[in-house]
Design a protein around this motif. Structure first.
Motif, PDB file in Angstrom:
ATOM      1  N   LYS A 380       0.860  -1.176   0.000  1.00 39.12           N
ATOM      2  CA  LYS A 380       0.000   0.000   0.000  1.00 39.12           C
ATOM      3  C   LYS A 380       0.894   1.222   0.000  1.00 39.12           C
ATOM      4  CE  LYS A 380      -4.510   1.269   1.525  1.00 39.12           C
ATOM      5  NZ  LYS A 380      -5.726   0.671   2.049  1.00 39.12           N
ATOM      6  N   GLY A 381       0.655   2.119  -0.951  1.00 40.16           N
ATOM      7  CA  GLY A 381       1.448   3.337  -1.033  1.00 40.16           C
ATOM      8  C   GLY A 381       1.018   4.353   0.006  1.00 40.16           C
ATOM      9  N   ASP A 382       1.703   5.472   0.016  1.00 37.42           N
ATOM     10  CA  ASP A 382       1.318   6.546   0.932  1.00 37.42           C
ATOM     11  C   ASP A 382       1.570   7.889   0.274  1.00 37.42           C
ATOM     12  OD1 ASP A 382       4.066   7.588   1.624  1.00 37.42           O
ATOM     13  OD2 ASP A 382       4.285   5.545   2.392  1.00 37.42           O
ATOM     14  N   ASP A 383       1.028   8.932   0.870  1.00 37.32           N
ATOM     15  CA  ASP A 383       1.142  10.271   0.300  1.00 37.32           C
ATOM     16  C   ASP A 383       2.522  10.873   0.491  1.00 37.32           C
ATOM     17  OD1 ASP A 383      -1.470   9.839  -0.221  1.00 37.32           O
ATOM     18  OD2 ASP A 383      -2.261  11.332   1.164  1.00 37.32           O
ATOM     19  N   GLU A 384       3.242  10.404   1.495  1.00 39.97           N
ATOM     20  CA  GLU A 384       4.574  10.959   1.790  1.00 39.97           C
ATOM     21  C   GLU A 384       5.583  10.541   0.733  1.00 39.97           C
ATOM     22  OE1 GLU A 384       6.485  13.270   3.941  1.00 39.97           O
ATOM     23  OE2 GLU A 384       4.349  13.446   4.199  1.00 39.97           O
ATOM     24  N   MET A 385       5.624   9.249   0.431  1.00 39.24           N
ATOM     25  CA  MET A 385       6.558   8.691  -0.546  1.00 39.24           C
ATOM     26  C   MET A 385       5.762   7.853  -1.551  1.00 39.24           C
ATOM     27  SD  MET A 385       9.451   9.812   0.504  1.00 39.24           S
ATOM     28  CE  MET A 385      10.016  10.612   2.029  1.00 39.24           C
ATOM     29  N   PRO A 386       5.082   8.500  -2.485  1.00 39.43           N
ATOM     30  CA  PRO A 386       4.170   7.785  -3.385  1.00 39.43           C
ATOM     31  C   PRO A 386       4.853   6.731  -4.247  1.00 39.43           C
ATOM     32  CG  PRO A 386       3.785  10.153  -3.466  1.00 39.43           C
ATOM     33  CD  PRO A 386       5.061   9.956  -2.701  1.00 39.43           C
ATOM     34  N   ILE A 408     -10.544   0.081 -17.479  1.00 36.41           N
ATOM     35  CA  ILE A 408     -10.784   1.347 -16.791  1.00 36.41           C
ATOM     36  C   ILE A 408     -11.193   1.124 -15.347  1.00 36.41           C
ATOM     37  CG2 ILE A 408     -12.312   3.356 -16.728  1.00 36.41           C
ATOM     38  CD1 ILE A 408     -12.182   3.428 -19.769  1.00 36.41           C
ATOM     39  N   SER A 409     -12.196   0.290 -15.118  1.00 33.87           N
ATOM     40  CA  SER A 409     -12.658   0.071 -13.748  1.00 33.87           C
ATOM     41  C   SER A 409     -11.616  -0.676 -12.924  1.00 33.87           C
ATOM     42  CB  SER A 409     -13.994  -0.683 -13.740  1.00 33.87           C
ATOM     43  OG  SER A 409     -13.858  -1.936 -14.372  1.00 33.87           O
ATOM     44  N   ASP A 410     -10.910  -1.638 -13.535  1.00 34.92           N
ATOM     45  CA  ASP A 410      -9.885  -2.386 -12.796  1.00 34.92           C
ATOM     46  C   ASP A 410      -8.730  -1.473 -12.394  1.00 34.92           C
ATOM     47  OD1 ASP A 410     -11.228  -4.766 -12.822  1.00 34.92           O
ATOM     48  OD2 ASP A 410     -10.130  -5.632 -14.497  1.00 34.92           O
ATOM     49  N   ALA A 411      -8.318  -0.587 -13.305  1.00 36.62           N
ATOM     50  CA  ALA A 411      -7.228   0.342 -12.995  1.00 36.62           C
ATOM     51  C   ALA A 411      -7.625   1.282 -11.875  1.00 36.62           C
ATOM     52  CB  ALA A 411      -6.837   1.126 -14.237  1.00 36.62           C
ATOM     53  N   SER A 412      -8.840   1.786 -11.923  1.00 33.87           N
ATOM     54  CA  SER A 412      -9.334   2.704 -10.892  1.00 33.87           C
ATOM     55  C   SER A 412      -9.396   2.007  -9.528  1.00 33.87           C
ATOM     56  CB  SER A 412     -10.722   3.224 -11.292  1.00 33.87           C
ATOM     57  OG  SER A 412     -11.250   4.071 -10.306  1.00 33.87           O
ATOM     58  N   GLU A 413      -9.952   0.801  -9.505  1.00 34.81           N
ATOM     59  CA  GLU A 413     -10.090   0.061  -8.244  1.00 34.81           C
ATOM     60  C   GLU A 413      -8.719  -0.312  -7.669  1.00 34.81           C
ATOM     61  OE1 GLU A 413     -12.564  -3.216  -9.276  1.00 34.81           O
ATOM     62  OE2 GLU A 413     -14.294  -1.937  -9.743  1.00 34.81           O
ATOM     63  N   PHE A 414      -7.773  -0.665  -8.537  1.00 32.86           N
ATOM     64  CA  PHE A 414      -6.429  -1.020  -8.082  1.00 32.86           C
ATOM     65  C   PHE A 414      -5.752   0.179  -7.426  1.00 32.86           C
ATOM     66  CE2 PHE A 414      -1.876  -1.610  -8.509  1.00 32.86           C
ATOM     67  CZ  PHE A 414      -1.679  -2.948  -8.224  1.00 32.86           C
ATOM     68  N   ALA A 415      -5.868   1.355  -8.051  1.00 34.09           N
ATOM     69  CA  ALA A 415      -5.249   2.567  -7.494  1.00 34.09           C
ATOM     70  C   ALA A 415      -5.848   2.919  -6.138  1.00 34.09           C
ATOM     71  CB  ALA A 415      -5.402   3.720  -8.477  1.00 34.09           C
ATOM     72  N   ILE A 416      -7.158   2.738  -6.010  1.00 37.42           N
ATOM     73  CA  ILE A 416      -7.822   3.020  -4.728  1.00 37.42           C
ATOM     74  C   ILE A 416      -7.362   2.028  -3.659  1.00 37.42           C
ATOM     75  CG2 ILE A 416     -10.044   3.027  -3.522  1.00 37.42           C
ATOM     76  CD1 ILE A 416     -11.344   3.915  -6.172  1.00 37.42           C
ATOM     77  N   LYS A 417      -7.416   0.749  -3.997  1.00 36.62           N
ATOM     78  CA  LYS A 417      -7.096  -0.309  -3.034  1.00 36.62           C
ATOM     79  C   LYS A 417      -5.671  -0.195  -2.505  1.00 36.62           C
ATOM     80  CE  LYS A 417      -6.821  -5.361  -2.628  1.00 36.62           C
ATOM     81  NZ  LYS A 417      -7.032  -6.662  -3.347  1.00 36.62           N
ATOM     82  N   HIS A 418      -4.719   0.096  -3.388  1.00 35.67           N
ATOM     83  CA  HIS A 418      -3.303   0.094  -2.994  1.00 35.67           C
ATOM     84  C   HIS A 418      -2.733   1.497  -2.793  1.00 35.67           C
ATOM     85  CE1 HIS A 418      -2.983  -4.228  -3.592  1.00 35.67           C
ATOM     86  NE2 HIS A 418      -3.639  -4.080  -4.728  1.00 35.67           N
ATOM     87  N   ARG A 419      -3.552   2.483  -2.975  1.00 34.09           N
ATOM     88  CA  ARG A 419      -3.155   3.890  -2.830  1.00 34.09           C
ATOM     89  C   ARG A 419      -1.872   4.186  -3.618  1.00 34.09           C
ATOM     90  NH1 ARG A 419      -5.482   7.836  -1.017  1.00 34.09           N
ATOM     91  NH2 ARG A 419      -4.448   9.765  -0.462  1.00 34.09           N
TER      92      ARG A 419
END
Length: 525
Positions: A380-386, A408-419
């Motif tokens: 899971k990523g974070d905002d400090e060190m993306p 499109i939906s898979d890419a969006s969901e992946f980015a949300i899930k793993h930040r």
């Protein structure tokens, strides 16, 4: 960014334009038709009087748009024949108003020009086929965004005839679609049946998914988004997370990261690229060279000691070369670390990638073998060190640990899930943000679909991100903006290169030579 709207969202926006702002729907139809005519005039440098136009209209509002196009073209001196597939009496609302106008004008001469308007109610497609051969330009206003089933019967045969007509002389015959090529479901990127293959599509108010994402977008030709009178605030109020990169996004990035009088190498982005192996010596050089050529101030290439000499002979003189085995390289001052291009598969690479990610002091761009080393992805990523991930579809499948159902939906969901920030490479690459926002990049060319293209793009994106980090800071939004601009300009450079060299013989490494040309129109003067 241009917001992509669904059919239902577009219908609601049109309604609110009338109810909240008092703009009659008839005026919106007039503006839609006029926008198509303006695009036509631009296409032909205002020389429309010597063109023969055939306007094909369905009974719905899309056909009404076509009726407006026919009337305005005729008033401006063009030779126009319009066919309605059905009867005027079967049309409703604004479309019926405009068809009735055409019926009354049938046979009339245009003021000043004297051109005669012809309007026919066609009982079958045979009435149209003879006229098709006599035409230079076909306006497709048969079906708009409301279609959800495949076109069948006589109209399907008409679309086939239109395709054959176009193929007989692709240079002088032009097809222009109003809003969307007939036969496409506006909400789907996959064709549902036979459809018009347009040279130009003038879509109204906002792009629809079929207009901007392949394979349907390939049937739209050159896309123009026309403002027909809907206030921008209404479009912005719609809850859609799908966007398309536009030129303004690139202009803003270039303005905010411009080279100033007090700029020097450390203020223009410092990048460490960890890449290469005995089997992929060139990958390390491709990524590092592209990074420097794309504007980074300092680029360090860290490669296995065994291939140092081989890489050295391929690097630009300005690129710094280090050994991966020297642990002190990770203590250097960098704005971004990119890892993965050309690394060998195996436990050693997995451990290296994990170490770099776990101990990161900067944002990390993960490409190629670095992605495989972390698949299936559980971080899971974070905002400090993306974390920035740049997979092609095969790598994304491994990251997901399953087949891709919808990009499109898979890419969006992946980015949300793993930040994470995700760049899903393809015919139209996608950029996904941790909040689920997803942007379609409209530039690019198949000519670079060869080995080395991913390494070159990783270098270019690293340069754009590093320039942002050194001037604006390492927020998710800043990096996201850099990715939008980098992908757009890289794609534009590929288009220019393919046009000037050849799609067949274009080398990915040649794309960076056209970055200057691709960015000229955006430069701050």
């Amino acid at each position: 960014m241009l917001k992509v709207l669904s059919v239902e969202q577009m219908r609601r926006v049109d309604e609110l334009t009338t109810y909240q702002y008092g703009i009659p729907s008839l005026l919106l139809m007039e503006n839609a038709g006029r926008s198509v005519v303006e695009t036509i005039k631009t296409k032909f440098n205002d020389k429309i009087r010597d063109k023969r136009f055939l306007v094909l209209c369905g009974r719905g509002n899309n056909g009404g748009d076509g009726a407006v196009v026919a009337r305005i073209l005729w008033m401006q001196g063009a030779k126009v024949k319009a066919f309605l597939f059905g009867r005027v009496e079967d049309a409703k609302g604004d479309a019926a108003v405009n068809f009735n106008i055409l019926r009354r004008l049938n046979g009339s001469k245009a003021p000043l020009f004297g051109s005669v308007l012809e309007f026919h109610e066609a009982s079958n497609v045979n009435n149209v086929l003879d006229e098709l051969e006599k035409s230079d330009v076909v306006i497709d206003s048969l079906f708009g965004t409301g279609i959800s089933r495949p076109i069948e019967g006589d109209l399907a045969n008409l679309l086939l005839s239109l395709k054959n007509w176009k193929s007989e002389n692709t240079h002088s015959r032009v097809v222009i679609s109003a809003d969307i090529p007939s036969g496409l479901n506006a909400d789907k990127s996959e064709p549902i049946g036979p459809a018009v293959n347009a040279d130009i599509t003038v879509t109204f108010t906002a792009p629809k998914l079929a207009c901007v994402y392949p394979p349907c977008s390939n049937l739209c030709g050159e896309l123009h988004v026309a403002n027909i009178g809907t206030p921008a605030s209404l479009i912005q109020s719609v809850d859609s997370r799908i966007f398309v990169t536009e030129k303004r996004d690139v202009q803003e990035w270039i303005k905010e990261t411009e080279v100033t009088s007090d700029s020097y190498k450390k203020k223009r982005g410092r990048v460490l690229i960890i890449a290469g192996s005995e089997n992929y010596v060139g990958a390390a050089a491709l990524a590092a060279n592209a990074c420097f050529e794309a504007g980074a101030g300092m680029v360090t290439s860290a490669v296995p000691r065994a291939i140092r000499d081989a890489v050295s002979s391929r690097l630009l003189n300005e690129v710094i070369l280090r050994d991966i085995e020297d642990q002190d390289i990770f203590s250097g001052e960098f704005d971004l670390v990119a890892i993965g291009c050309g690394l060998s598969a195996g436990l050693q690479t997995q451990e290296l990638v994990k170490q770099v990610v776990d101990r990161r002091m900067t944002p990390i761009l993960l490409d190629a073998e670095a992605l495989n080393a972390l698949s299936p992805f559980a971080l899971k990523g974070d905002d400090e060190m993306p974390l920035i991930l740049t997979p092609h579809i095969g790598e994304f499948k491994r990251l997901m640990g399953r087949d891709i159902r919808d990009r499109i939906s898979d890419a969006s969901e992946f980015a949300i899930k793993h930040r994470v920030l995700l760049v899903l490479k393809g015919e139209r690459s996608l950029i996904a943000k941790p909040d689920g926002t997803i942007v379609i990049n409209p530039t690019g060319d198949a000519g670079i679909s060869r080995a080395g293209a991913g390494d070159t793009l990783a270098g270019i994106l690293s340069a754009f991100v590093a320039q942002t980090l050194s001037t604006k800071g390492k927020s998710i939004d800043n990096i996201f903006q850099a990715l939008l601009a980098g992908l757009y300009i890289a794609g534009k450079a590929a288009q220019i290169a393919a046009n000037q060299i050849s799609r067949r013989f274009l080398l990915p490494s040649e794309v960076t030579k056209y970055l200057v040309d691709a960015s000229k129109e955006f430069e701050v003067r």
